[in-house]
Motif scaffolding. Sequence first.
Motif, PDB file in Angstrom:
ATOM      1  N   TYR A  69       0.835  -1.205   0.000  1.00  0.00           N
ATOM      2  CA  TYR A  69       0.000   0.000   0.000  1.00  0.00           C
ATOM      3  C   TYR A  69       0.866   1.250   0.000  1.00  0.00           C
ATOM      4  CZ  TYR A  69       0.801  -0.517   5.091  1.00  0.00           C
ATOM      5  OH  TYR A  69       1.355  -0.687   6.342  1.00  0.00           O
ATOM      6  N   ILE A  70       0.231   2.388  -0.253  1.00  0.00           N
ATOM      7  CA  ILE A  70       0.897   3.686  -0.279  1.00  0.00           C
ATOM      8  C   ILE A  70       0.491   4.487   0.952  1.00  0.00           C
ATOM      9  CG2 ILE A  70       1.222   5.839  -1.566  1.00  0.00           C
ATOM     10  CD1 ILE A  70       2.313   3.504  -3.078  1.00  0.00           C
ATOM     11  N   VAL A  71       1.481   5.043   1.662  1.00  0.00           N
ATOM     12  CA  VAL A  71       1.198   5.871   2.842  1.00  0.00           C
ATOM     13  C   VAL A  71       1.334   7.344   2.468  1.00  0.00           C
ATOM     14  CG1 VAL A  71       2.017   4.068   4.393  1.00  0.00           C
ATOM     15  CG2 VAL A  71       3.604   5.854   3.641  1.00  0.00           C
ATOM     16  N   PRO A  72       0.734   8.241   3.257  1.00  0.00           N
ATOM     17  CA  PRO A  72       0.877   9.671   2.966  1.00  0.00           C
ATOM     18  C   PRO A  72       2.311  10.169   3.147  1.00  0.00           C
ATOM     19  CG  PRO A  72      -1.056   9.273   4.328  1.00  0.00           C
ATOM     20  CD  PRO A  72      -0.272   7.999   4.304  1.00  0.00           C
ATOM     21  N   GLY A  73       3.046   9.570   4.097  1.00  0.00           N
ATOM     22  CA  GLY A  73       4.422   9.986   4.349  1.00  0.00           C
ATOM     23  C   GLY A  73       4.541  10.815   5.609  1.00  0.00           C
ATOM     24  N   GLY A  74       5.768  11.142   5.982  1.00  0.00           N
ATOM     25  CA  GLY A  74       6.007  11.898   7.210  1.00  0.00           C
ATOM     26  C   GLY A  74       5.644  11.076   8.432  1.00  0.00           C
ATOM     27  N   MET A  95      -5.051   6.999  -5.359  1.00  0.00           N
ATOM     28  CA  MET A  95      -5.373   6.120  -6.482  1.00  0.00           C
ATOM     29  C   MET A  95      -5.558   6.894  -7.785  1.00  0.00           C
ATOM     30  SD  MET A  95      -7.906   3.268  -4.789  1.00  0.00           S
ATOM     31  CE  MET A  95      -8.329   2.623  -6.418  1.00  0.00           C
ATOM     32  N   LEU A  96      -6.056   8.117  -7.691  1.00  0.00           N
ATOM     33  CA  LEU A  96      -6.154   8.949  -8.896  1.00  0.00           C
ATOM     34  C   LEU A  96      -4.771   9.162  -9.503  1.00  0.00           C
ATOM     35  CD1 LEU A  96      -8.703  11.712  -7.761  1.00  0.00           C
ATOM     36  CD2 LEU A  96      -9.146   9.823  -9.346  1.00  0.00           C
ATOM     37  N   GLY A  97      -3.787   9.392  -8.625  1.00  0.00           N
ATOM     38  CA  GLY A  97      -2.416   9.551  -9.103  1.00  0.00           C
ATOM     39  C   GLY A  97      -1.846   8.261  -9.651  1.00  0.00           C
ATOM     40  N   LEU A  98      -2.144   7.142  -8.968  1.00  0.00           N
ATOM     41  CA  LEU A  98      -1.667   5.845  -9.449  1.00  0.00           C
ATOM     42  C   LEU A  98      -2.233   5.529 -10.828  1.00  0.00           C
ATOM     43  CD1 LEU A  98      -1.953   3.752  -6.146  1.00  0.00           C
ATOM     44  CD2 LEU A  98       0.168   4.427  -7.299  1.00  0.00           C
ATOM     45  N   LYS A  99      -3.477   5.902 -11.049  1.00  0.00           N
ATOM     46  CA  LYS A  99      -4.081   5.658 -12.366  1.00  0.00           C
ATOM     47  C   LYS A  99      -3.360   6.455 -13.440  1.00  0.00           C
ATOM     48  CE  LYS A  99      -8.353   5.928 -15.041  1.00  0.00           C
ATOM     49  NZ  LYS A  99      -9.790   6.339 -15.064  1.00  0.00           N
ATOM     50  N   GLU A 100      -3.087   7.716 -13.159  1.00  0.00           N
ATOM     51  CA  GLU A 100      -2.381   8.543 -14.132  1.00  0.00           C
ATOM     52  C   GLU A 100      -0.982   8.002 -14.410  1.00  0.00           C
ATOM     53  OE1 GLU A 100      -3.518  11.160 -15.925  1.00  0.00           O
ATOM     54  OE2 GLU A 100      -5.473  10.615 -15.074  1.00  0.00           O
ATOM     55  N   GLN A 116      -0.837  -1.485  -8.140  1.00  0.00           N
ATOM     56  CA  GLN A 116      -0.876  -0.810  -6.844  1.00  0.00           C
ATOM     57  C   GLN A 116      -2.286  -0.317  -6.528  1.00  0.00           C
ATOM     58  OE1 GLN A 116       2.549   1.911  -7.534  1.00  0.00           O
ATOM     59  NE2 GLN A 116       3.342   1.146  -5.588  1.00  0.00           N
ATOM     60  N   MET A 117      -2.993   0.153  -7.541  1.00  0.00           N
ATOM     61  CA  MET A 117      -4.393   0.538  -7.355  1.00  0.00           C
ATOM     62  C   MET A 117      -5.215  -0.637  -6.845  1.00  0.00           C
ATOM     63  SD  MET A 117      -5.352   2.781 -10.732  1.00  0.00           S
ATOM     64  CE  MET A 117      -7.102   2.840 -10.264  1.00  0.00           C
ATOM     65  N   GLU A 118      -5.044  -1.779  -7.491  1.00  0.00           N
ATOM     66  CA  GLU A 118      -5.813  -2.965  -7.109  1.00  0.00           C
ATOM     67  C   GLU A 118      -5.456  -3.425  -5.706  1.00  0.00           C
ATOM     68  OE1 GLU A 118      -7.268  -7.182  -9.072  1.00  0.00           O
ATOM     69  OE2 GLU A 118      -5.398  -6.275  -9.780  1.00  0.00           O
ATOM     70  N   MET A 149      -4.546  -1.558  -3.244  1.00  0.00           N
ATOM     71  CA  MET A 149      -5.188  -0.647  -2.302  1.00  0.00           C
ATOM     72  C   MET A 149      -6.646  -1.060  -2.069  1.00  0.00           C
ATOM     73  SD  MET A 149      -2.909   1.923  -1.564  1.00  0.00           S
ATOM     74  CE  MET A 149      -3.559   3.582  -1.430  1.00  0.00           C
ATOM     75  N   VAL A 150      -7.355  -1.359  -3.152  1.00  0.00           N
ATOM     76  CA  VAL A 150      -8.756  -1.775  -3.030  1.00  0.00           C
ATOM     77  C   VAL A 150      -8.850  -3.113  -2.299  1.00  0.00           C
ATOM     78  CG1 VAL A 150     -10.832  -2.424  -4.302  1.00  0.00           C
ATOM     79  CG2 VAL A 150      -9.480  -0.468  -5.058  1.00  0.00           C
ATOM     80  N   LYS A 151      -7.948  -4.026  -2.581  1.00  0.00           N
ATOM     81  CA  LYS A 151      -7.949  -5.325  -1.900  1.00  0.00           C
ATOM     82  C   LYS A 151      -7.760  -5.149  -0.390  1.00  0.00           C
ATOM     83  CE  LYS A 151      -6.276  -8.350  -5.631  1.00  0.00           C
ATOM     84  NZ  LYS A 151      -5.139  -9.175  -6.107  1.00  0.00           N
ATOM     85  N   ASN A 152      -6.877  -4.244  -0.005  1.00  0.00           N
ATOM     86  CA  ASN A 152      -6.657  -4.002   1.423  1.00  0.00           C
ATOM     87  C   ASN A 152      -7.901  -3.448   2.100  1.00  0.00           C
ATOM     88  OD1 ASN A 152      -3.978  -4.870   1.853  1.00  0.00           O
ATOM     89  ND2 ASN A 152      -3.155  -2.976   1.014  1.00  0.00           N
ATOM     90  N   PHE A 153      -8.561  -2.498   1.444  1.00  0.00           N
ATOM     91  CA  PHE A 153      -9.770  -1.918   2.041  1.00  0.00           C
ATOM     92  C   PHE A 153     -10.904  -2.946   2.093  1.00  0.00           C
ATOM     93  CE2 PHE A 153      -7.865   2.281   0.738  1.00  0.00           C
ATOM     94  CZ  PHE A 153      -7.650   2.707   2.033  1.00  0.00           C
ATOM     95  N   ALA A 154     -10.989  -3.776   1.071  1.00  0.00           N
ATOM     96  CA  ALA A 154     -11.993  -4.842   1.091  1.00  0.00           C
ATOM     97  C   ALA A 154     -11.715  -5.802   2.245  1.00  0.00           C
ATOM     98  CB  ALA A 154     -11.998  -5.588  -0.243  1.00  0.00           C
ATOM     99  N   TRP A 155     -10.458  -6.096   2.485  1.00  0.00           N
ATOM    100  CA  TRP A 155     -10.074  -6.977   3.605  1.00  0.00           C
ATOM    101  C   TRP A 155     -10.477  -6.350   4.938  1.00  0.00           C
ATOM    102  CZ3 TRP A 155      -6.798  -6.332   7.795  1.00  0.00           C
ATOM    103  CH2 TRP A 155      -6.485  -7.485   8.516  1.00  0.00           C
ATOM    104  N   LEU A 156     -10.231  -5.061   5.097  1.00  0.00           N
ATOM    105  CA  LEU A 156     -10.619  -4.377   6.333  1.00  0.00           C
ATOM    106  C   LEU A 156     -12.129  -4.442   6.543  1.00  0.00           C
ATOM    107  CD1 LEU A 156      -8.282  -1.249   6.105  1.00  0.00           C
ATOM    108  CD2 LEU A 156      -8.227  -2.983   7.917  1.00  0.00           C
ATOM    109  N   ILE A 157     -12.890  -4.267   5.469  1.00  0.00           N
ATOM    110  CA  ILE A 157     -14.349  -4.346   5.577  1.00  0.00           C
ATOM    111  C   ILE A 157     -14.770  -5.745   6.002  1.00  0.00           C
ATOM    112  CG2 ILE A 157     -16.492  -4.334   4.239  1.00  0.00           C
ATOM    113  CD1 ILE A 157     -15.325  -2.036   2.587  1.00  0.00           C
ATOM    114  N   ARG A 158     -14.181  -6.757   5.414  1.00  0.00           N
ATOM    115  CA  ARG A 158     -14.555  -8.143   5.769  1.00  0.00           C
ATOM    116  C   ARG A 158     -14.181  -8.465   7.213  1.00  0.00           C
ATOM    117  NH1 ARG A 158     -12.218  -9.121   0.693  1.00  0.00           N
ATOM    118  NH2 ARG A 158     -10.384 -10.043   1.677  1.00  0.00           N
ATOM    119  N   GLU A 159     -13.054  -7.950   7.653  1.00  0.00           N
ATOM    120  CA  GLU A 159     -12.568  -8.275   8.991  1.00  0.00           C
ATOM    121  C   GLU A 159     -13.268  -7.484  10.096  1.00  0.00           C
ATOM    122  OE1 GLU A 159     -10.037 -10.672   9.818  1.00  0.00           O
ATOM    123  OE2 GLU A 159     -10.685 -11.233   7.811  1.00  0.00           O
ATOM    124  N   PHE A 160     -13.545  -6.213   9.838  1.00  0.00           N
ATOM    125  CA  PHE A 160     -14.039  -5.331  10.897  1.00  0.00           C
ATOM    126  C   PHE A 160     -15.424  -4.754  10.635  1.00  0.00           C
ATOM    127  CE2 PHE A 160      -9.364  -5.068  10.968  1.00  0.00           C
ATOM    128  CZ  PHE A 160      -9.132  -5.530  12.258  1.00  0.00           C
TER     129      PHE A 160
END
Length: 283
Positions: free
Chosen positions: A130-135, A149-154, A160-162, A164-175
Motif C-alpha cells: 500500500y501507499i502511505v501519505p508519508g512523514g 489512487m487517482l495519481g496511481l491511475k495517471e 498498486q491501485m488494485e 489498495m482496493v484489496k486491502n480496504f476490502a479486507w478491512l471491511i470483511r474483517e471489521f
Amino acid sequence: MLRYLWIILFLVPIHGFTQEPVETPDKVYGELFRAVQLSRVFPDSKTFPDCIPLRSPSDILNSYRQEMPDSGFNLKRFVLRNFRLPPEPKPFTSPAKDLLQHISGLWEVLNRRADSVVEGSSLIPLPHAYIVPGGRFREIYYWDSYFTMLGLKEAHRYEQMENMVKNFAWLIREFGHIPNGNRSYYLSRSQPPFFASMVSLLASVLGEQVYLDYSKELWIEMKYWNEPASDTAAPRQVLLDINAAENYYLSRYHDDLDIPRQESYAEDFETANTAVRQFLQVV
C-alpha cells in the motif's frame, strides 16, 4: 452496470466477521500508556502509540509496575529500553526537475510491503502492499487513498491501485468497516466513505467485473453507515426534521468512543479539562 449494482448487493449473503478483537494501546499498556502520554515523554503524541515493543507487552507492563515506585525511575529511559521508536520522517529530495518525474520517484518512497503481525503493535497488518501519505503518517488512510489512487491511475500503476482496493476490502470483511487508518486506535472511527468511488475507479481500468468482485464489501460498508455501531453507540444515521410529510436521513461521521484519541491523548485530555473548567466558571 451501475444501475444493476444495488440489485446485486441485495443478493449477496453477509456473514459474520472473523477478526479477533483488537486492543488499543491504552488497553495493552494501561497505566504505562497514560503516564507516557500525559507526561509528554515525546513531543508528538502519536509516537508512543506507534512504538514497537521489544518484548511481550505483559512483561513490559510488569516491569513498569515493579520499577516505577523507585525514586530514581526515569520514564523516558524505560520506554527507550523497552520499545523501538517509529522511524523519523526523512525529507525526500529528487534530482528530477520535472514535476512528473519527481512524483514518479515518490511512489517507491511511499510504498509499503504487506505487513507482518507484531504482538503489542498498534499497526493492523494488511495483506497487500500500500501507499502511505508519508512523514509521521506511517499507515494507510481511508479517503486520502482515493486521491492517491487517482495519481496511481495517471501513472499507470494499476497493480498498486488494485492492492489498495484489496486491502480496504479486507478491512471491511474483517471489521465491518474501513477505519480511519490501519491502526487499532483508528477502529472506532472511519472517514468519509470513498470505497465505492475506489471500486468505480478500479473498474474504469480493469473492467466492470470489478463491481461484482467487491459487491459484498460495498454492501457491508453501506450497512455500516446506515446502522448504529451497538445498542449504546450514537446512531450514524440521524433523522432530519425538514419536511413533516417525508423523512430525510443523514449519515454522520463521528467517533464511537468518548475518550481521548490515542494519537492525540495529551491534547484531548487538556482540551476536556479546559472545557470543564470553563463550564464550572460559567455555572
